[in-house]
Design a protein around this motif. Structure first.
Motif, PDB file in Angstrom:
ATOM      1  N   GLY A 107      49.387  26.246  40.516  1.00 10.15           N
ATOM      2  CA  GLY A 107      48.494  27.349  40.173  1.00 10.15           C
ATOM      3  C   GLY A 107      47.817  27.971  41.375  1.00 10.15           C
ATOM      4  O   GLY A 107      47.298  29.097  41.295  1.00 10.15           O
ATOM      5  N   ASP A 108      47.796  27.250  42.516  1.00  9.20           N
ATOM      6  CA  ASP A 108      47.238  27.831  43.741  1.00  9.20           C
ATOM      7  C   ASP A 108      48.128  28.971  44.215  1.00  9.20           C
ATOM      8  O   ASP A 108      49.346  28.959  44.008  1.00  9.20           O
ATOM      9  CB  ASP A 108      47.128  26.770  44.837  1.00  9.20           C
ATOM     10  N   ALA A 146      42.015  44.166  56.739  1.00  9.58           N
ATOM     11  CA  ALA A 146      41.146  43.216  56.041  1.00  9.58           C
ATOM     12  C   ALA A 146      40.727  43.760  54.683  1.00  9.58           C
ATOM     13  O   ALA A 146      40.620  43.008  53.700  1.00  9.58           O
ATOM     14  CB  ALA A 146      39.921  42.913  56.902  1.00  9.58           C
ATOM     15  N   ASP A 147      40.484  45.061  54.597  1.00  8.72           N
ATOM     16  CA  ASP A 147      40.098  45.659  53.314  1.00  8.72           C
ATOM     17  C   ASP A 147      41.217  45.532  52.291  1.00  8.72           C
ATOM     18  O   ASP A 147      40.964  45.241  51.114  1.00  8.72           O
ATOM     19  CB  ASP A 147      39.728  47.130  53.509  1.00  8.72           C
ATOM     20  N   MET A 148      42.464  45.713  52.733  1.00  6.68           N
ATOM     21  CA  MET A 148      43.600  45.585  51.823  1.00  6.68           C
ATOM     22  C   MET A 148      43.727  44.152  51.327  1.00  6.68           C
ATOM     23  O   MET A 148      44.005  43.904  50.146  1.00  6.68           O
ATOM     24  CB  MET A 148      44.887  46.020  52.539  1.00  6.68           C
ATOM     25  N   ILE A 149      43.511  43.208  52.225  1.00  6.27           N
ATOM     26  CA  ILE A 149      43.595  41.800  51.839  1.00  6.27           C
ATOM     27  C   ILE A 149      42.455  41.438  50.903  1.00  6.27           C
ATOM     28  O   ILE A 149      42.648  40.738  49.894  1.00  6.27           O
ATOM     29  CB  ILE A 149      43.582  40.917  53.097  1.00  6.27           C
ATOM     30  N   ARG A 150      41.263  41.918  51.214  1.00  4.59           N
ATOM     31  CA  ARG A 150      40.084  41.605  50.396  1.00  4.59           C
ATOM     32  C   ARG A 150      40.300  42.025  48.940  1.00  4.59           C
ATOM     33  O   ARG A 150      39.863  41.330  48.016  1.00  4.59           O
ATOM     34  CB  ARG A 150      38.859  42.293  50.992  1.00  4.59           C
ATOM     35  N   GLU A 151      40.969  43.143  48.726  1.00  6.87           N
ATOM     36  CA  GLU A 151      41.207  43.633  47.376  1.00  6.87           C
ATOM     37  C   GLU A 151      42.098  42.699  46.556  1.00  6.87           C
ATOM     38  O   GLU A 151      42.076  42.731  45.325  1.00  6.87           O
ATOM     39  CB  GLU A 151      41.854  45.018  47.429  1.00  6.87           C
ATOM     40  N   HIS A 152      42.889  41.862  47.235  1.00  6.05           N
ATOM     41  CA  HIS A 152      43.832  40.988  46.543  1.00  6.05           C
ATOM     42  C   HIS A 152      43.371  39.530  46.502  1.00  6.05           C
ATOM     43  O   HIS A 152      44.137  38.649  46.112  1.00  6.05           O
ATOM     44  CB  HIS A 152      45.207  41.063  47.218  1.00  6.05           C
ATOM     45  N   LEU A 153      42.148  39.271  46.890  1.00 12.13           N
ATOM     46  CA  LEU A 153      41.656  37.893  46.914  1.00 12.13           C
ATOM     47  C   LEU A 153      41.142  37.487  45.539  1.00 12.13           C
ATOM     48  O   LEU A 153      39.960  37.645  45.221  1.00 12.13           O
ATOM     49  CB  LEU A 153      40.552  37.739  47.967  1.00 12.13           C
ATOM     50  N   GLY A 154      42.058  36.951  44.732  1.00 11.35           N
ATOM     51  CA  GLY A 154      41.674  36.436  43.426  1.00 11.35           C
ATOM     52  C   GLY A 154      41.129  35.024  43.549  1.00 11.35           C
ATOM     53  O   GLY A 154      41.169  34.409  44.618  1.00 11.35           O
ATOM     54  N   PRO A 155      40.654  34.463  42.452  1.00  8.07           N
ATOM     55  CA  PRO A 155      40.028  33.134  42.481  1.00  8.07           C
ATOM     56  C   PRO A 155      40.987  32.003  42.813  1.00  8.07           C
ATOM     57  O   PRO A 155      40.558  30.921  43.208  1.00  8.07           O
ATOM     58  CB  PRO A 155      39.466  32.986  41.066  1.00  8.07           C
ATOM     59  N   ARG A 156      42.314  32.220  42.645  1.00  6.54           N
ATOM     60  CA  ARG A 156      43.275  31.126  42.888  1.00  6.54           C
ATOM     61  C   ARG A 156      43.911  31.205  44.279  1.00  6.54           C
ATOM     62  O   ARG A 156      44.745  30.374  44.628  1.00  6.54           O
ATOM     63  CB  ARG A 156      44.387  31.155  41.825  1.00  6.54           C
ATOM     64  N   VAL A 157      43.531  32.214  45.080  1.00  8.54           N
ATOM     65  CA  VAL A 157      44.115  32.342  46.420  1.00  8.54           C
ATOM     66  C   VAL A 157      43.554  31.243  47.316  1.00  8.54           C
ATOM     67  O   VAL A 157      42.342  31.149  47.525  1.00  8.54           O
ATOM     68  CB  VAL A 157      43.824  33.721  47.034  1.00  8.54           C
ATOM     69  N   ARG A 158      44.440  30.406  47.829  1.00 13.33           N
ATOM     70  CA  ARG A 158      44.024  29.303  48.698  1.00 13.33           C
ATOM     71  C   ARG A 158      44.506  29.481  50.128  1.00 13.33           C
ATOM     72  O   ARG A 158      43.954  28.853  51.044  1.00 13.33           O
ATOM     73  CB  ARG A 158      44.587  27.981  48.150  1.00 13.33           C
ATOM     74  N   VAL A 159      45.539  30.312  50.314  1.00  8.73           N
ATOM     75  CA  VAL A 159      46.127  30.459  51.649  1.00  8.73           C
ATOM     76  C   VAL A 159      46.362  31.937  51.947  1.00  8.73           C
ATOM     77  O   VAL A 159      46.884  32.667  51.093  1.00  8.73           O
ATOM     78  CB  VAL A 159      47.485  29.712  51.762  1.00  8.73           C
ATOM     79  N   LEU A 160      45.976  32.365  53.151  1.00 10.05           N
ATOM     80  CA  LEU A 160      46.415  33.645  53.686  1.00 10.05           C
ATOM     81  C   LEU A 160      47.396  33.331  54.802  1.00 10.05           C
ATOM     82  O   LEU A 160      47.038  32.733  55.822  1.00 10.05           O
ATOM     83  CB  LEU A 160      45.245  34.466  54.231  1.00 10.05           C
TER      84      LEU A 160
END
Length: 501
Positions: A107-108, A146-160
């Protein structure tokens, strides 16, 4: 500043003599080894023809010390501690080790962008059977912010998972902002620095990351199958440990060599493993010549200094982009200074047109490549420390000639074009011959040095200075491979190795 510049040029001319005659602008694919790296590997290879140590055990210990010499240099390059560095085979190997070590659960989610190199997606996709999901961020105009990445940071995101410099268009990410973002959100930051280190400074103390992997065969100019893996000390205690070899464990005795002499040594026992990053290495007999070559290559980068390399690259890419603008060619790479790298990509049209330009440049003796990912790319030009303004001018001149011939050519003029192409091809091949000749002369000198060392040893043992039986074997081996010409060559080499010129 003049002395600084002079020292930089002298180091380049000393370490990369063959490249003064050929515009090699394809480091983003594979780098060119320095003379120092070649000499280090050659000396290493010669040293293992016989056992210079008192025993095989002592010899193996020395080999491990030689391999380990790359770690402190790698640590110095990125501002890390020695204990943070592991030696790996490549960027792919390092990223694979990291992906398997991170404590992820079903689920991560792993976040990456669509500009990444194939292997980045391939590694994480192969973990799908564990329930780990990969989400891909579409890039905007070849950029990932960073703004584009920030928009996709859901609660299950563990790794960039991100490349600090993208491989097709050279986009350099704002790693400082991404580092801060990941630390605020408790997200693992895994960095592919294959297109970064060696061309641009990176300091993990100033810009904290969790994992950084970089192969040596690109901008570090060490194409010998060894790279570096940085594992932050803040995360190592939480990582899954690999099934490592005994070199990653503390020996029961003072050393492993000493431990092997103890009668009560057993194969199955409790071992205590190191907490250093080297615990994530294979822990067995490693790629010794690769690590020796990497150490020598890193010493060249550190002598040149990353900030001076970056300044030199900036000057070259400025010149290149200005020239491309004059020719009316589309520049695909970012123009903003804070997003620039050593890669400048341009396009005259996706697919066949870009490939035609690449072929034209290759025929002119100018090494470049064509790369695309997610529709972003074109003709990729890599400007490194050993390149010069003359290299850029030669590329622009060849490109200008191609642009001028884009209009339909008359059938009455095919021969001059073919002749010009053949002339360029001959010039390119002669450049390669010159480089090979340089290598041959270096090998002849190295052979003579080793031979004279053997002669000194024989004299110290009160023996004859030369061994006629051995010389006969050398002549026969050359004759078997090269015929009568080989015999003459062998006799000449033996003559030179005996102190004659």
């Amino acid at each position: 500043m003049a002395e600084d510049s002079d020292g930089f040029r002298q180091c380049i001319e000393r370490e990369f003599p063959a490249l003064t005659r050929r515009p090699y602008l394809d480091t983003a694919c594979i780098g060119i080894a320095s003379r120092r790296a070649i000499r280090a590997v050659s000396d290493f290879a010669h040293s293992v023809q016989h056992c210079p140590e008192v025993s095989g055990t002592a010899q193996h210990s020395r080999l491990n010390e030689d391999r380990a010499s790359a770690r402190p240099l790698a640590a110095r390059l990125i501002g890390a501690d020695l204990s943070d560095i592991a030696l790996v085979e490549s960027t792919t190997h390092g990223l694979t080790v990291a992906a398997q070590a991170l404590p992820l659960q079903a689920g991560d989610e792993v976040l990456m962008c669509d500009l990444e190199f194939i292997q980045m997606g391939l590694i994480w996709r192969q973990l799908s059977h564990t329930g780990i999901k990969v989400r891909v961020i579409p890039s905007g105009a070849g950029a990932i912010t960073a703004d584009m990445i920030r928009e996709h940071l859901g609660p299950r995101v563990r790794v960039l998972a991100i490349s600090s410099v993208q491989w097709t268009n050279g986009f350099r990410a704002d790693m400082a902002t991404l580092s801060q973002l990941c630390r605020e959100r408790g997200i693992w930051l895994v960095v592919d620095a294959a297109q970064h280190l060696g061309a641009w400074p990176f300091n993990v103390k100033e810009t904290p990351v969790d994992v950084l992997a970089c192969g040596g065969h690109k901008w570090l100019n060490s194409p010998f199958g060894t790279g570096i893996l940085y594992l932050s000390p803040e995360i190592r205690g939480r990582l899954h440990r690999p099934i490592a070899g005994f070199f990653a464990a503390h020996p029961p005795g003072r050393t492993w060599g000493e431990s092997f002499t103890q009668p009560d040594l057993l194969p199955l026992r409790e071992y205590e493993f190191t907490d250093d990053a080297l615990a994530w290495e294979i822990g067995g007999t490693g790629n010794y010549p690769g690590a020796v070559g990497l150490a020598a290559s890193l010493s060249v980068v550190l002598e040149l200094q990353p900030h001076r390399i970056a300044r030199h690259i900036n000057e070259l890419t400025d010149h290149l982009i200005e020239g491309l603008d004059r020719l009316g060619v589309e520049v695909v790479s970012p123009r903003a200074a804070h997003h620039r790298s050593g890669i400048v990509t341009f396009s005259v049209g996706p697919g066949a047109p870009d490939n035609a330009v690449m072929k034209h440049l290759l025929q002119a003796g100018i090494a470049v490549g064509v790369r695309y990912i997610a529709g972003v790319g074109g003709v990729r030009v890599s400007c490194h420390a050993f390149n010069s303004a003359q290299d850029v001018e030669q590329l622009l001149g060849a490109l200008d000639a191609w642009v001028g011939r884009r209009v339909p050519r008359r059938a009455a003029h095919p021969k001059p074009l073919r002749g010009a192409g053949r002339t360029a091809e001959i010039a390119s091949q002669r450049t390669l011959i010159d480089a090979l000749d340089d290598d041959l002369m270096g090998l002849v000198a190295a052979r003579a040095l080793v031979s004279r060392g053997i002669q000194r040893s024989r004299l110290e043992m009160r023996g004859a200075r030369t061994d006629l039986t051995r010389e006969r074997e050398v002549v026969e081996r050359f004759h078997d491979r090269l015929g009568p010409s080989g015999t003459r060559l062998a006799l000449l080499l033996l003559h030179m190795s005996n102190g004659h010129t």
